[in-house]
Enzyme design. Sequence first.
Site, PDB file in Angstrom:
ATOM      1  N   SER A 150     -36.800  -1.495  23.940  1.00  0.00           N
ATOM      2  CA  SER A 150     -35.434  -1.144  23.565  1.00  0.00           C
ATOM      3  C   SER A 150     -35.278  -1.461  22.089  1.00  0.00           C
ATOM      4  CB  SER A 150     -34.426  -1.959  24.378  1.00  0.00           C
ATOM      5  OG  SER A 150     -33.121  -1.862  23.829  1.00  0.00           O
ATOM      6  N   TYR A 163     -31.797  -9.998  27.542  1.00  0.00           N
ATOM      7  CA  TYR A 163     -32.426  -8.668  27.478  1.00  0.00           C
ATOM      8  C   TYR A 163     -33.227  -8.531  26.189  1.00  0.00           C
ATOM      9  CZ  TYR A 163     -32.697  -3.534  27.524  1.00  0.00           C
ATOM     10  OH  TYR A 163     -33.133  -2.222  27.514  1.00  0.00           O
TER      11      TYR A 163
END
Length: 274
Positions: A150, A163
């Site tokens: 990401s 995350y």
Amino acid sequence: MNQTLRYKNSFWKDKVVWITGASSGIGEALVHELKDTGAKFVLSARRESELERVRMLSNLTSENCLILPLDLEKFNTLGGLPELVVKKFGRVDVLINNGGISQRSLAHETNLSTYQSLMNVNFFGNIALSLALLPHFQKQNSGHIASVASIAGKFGVPFRTGYSSSKFALTGFYEALRAENSHHNLKVTLVYPGFIKTKISENAVSGDGTKHGKLDPGIEEGIDAHVCAKKIIAAIKSGQLETVIASRKEKFAIFMHKHFPQVFSNLIPKAKVV
């Protein structure tokens, strides 16, 4: 010539492609974009019924597709799965480690158990499958791993401390793995998507581990999952070390973080990220 026809060449034909997180979002889009290339598929996620749905919608059969449910959080159970794939198809050529889970909570509101779960799924589950396949790739002296991280693995993002941490960790692991196995012709592509139109925010965990259950505006306005899938496929085919699939604004943020870190640090707290 359309995109699907461009894929119809010797690169994908008869290659065994293993996709995790294949039951929805980017994973499902990858299956759809590759279904007519002559590739053979291993589809993995937790929900077997959804994997079967994806298989049927893509007109895949038991001859060219193996449904192999798994739970990335239970990473200690993944070690024996490559043997099942090799028994079915004789080899594995490409592993697309796409499965994962996001987060929507401030650090001080997040339980340590939630951080552990995020790391188990996004990092340990991811690398456990790669490590299980590594002896096979080394033996056949070829293989390609694409790990979907990401842009939150490029810089820390508010509400995503766990995350971001898990995605940063993937970069370090795979860059080192690539270097260690260059003589085995193991290729590694790191994928850094920005906002993609999937259910990632709805399925994200809150600080106490419960489901976030909301569609973020950024996700709703993000890049189509099929566009993302096409770019991942192109990056694998061309052997790119990494690819960033994001809006101009998100790419500019990466540029600012790298070249003007002080300015970036002043701006990121004001960014609309949820």
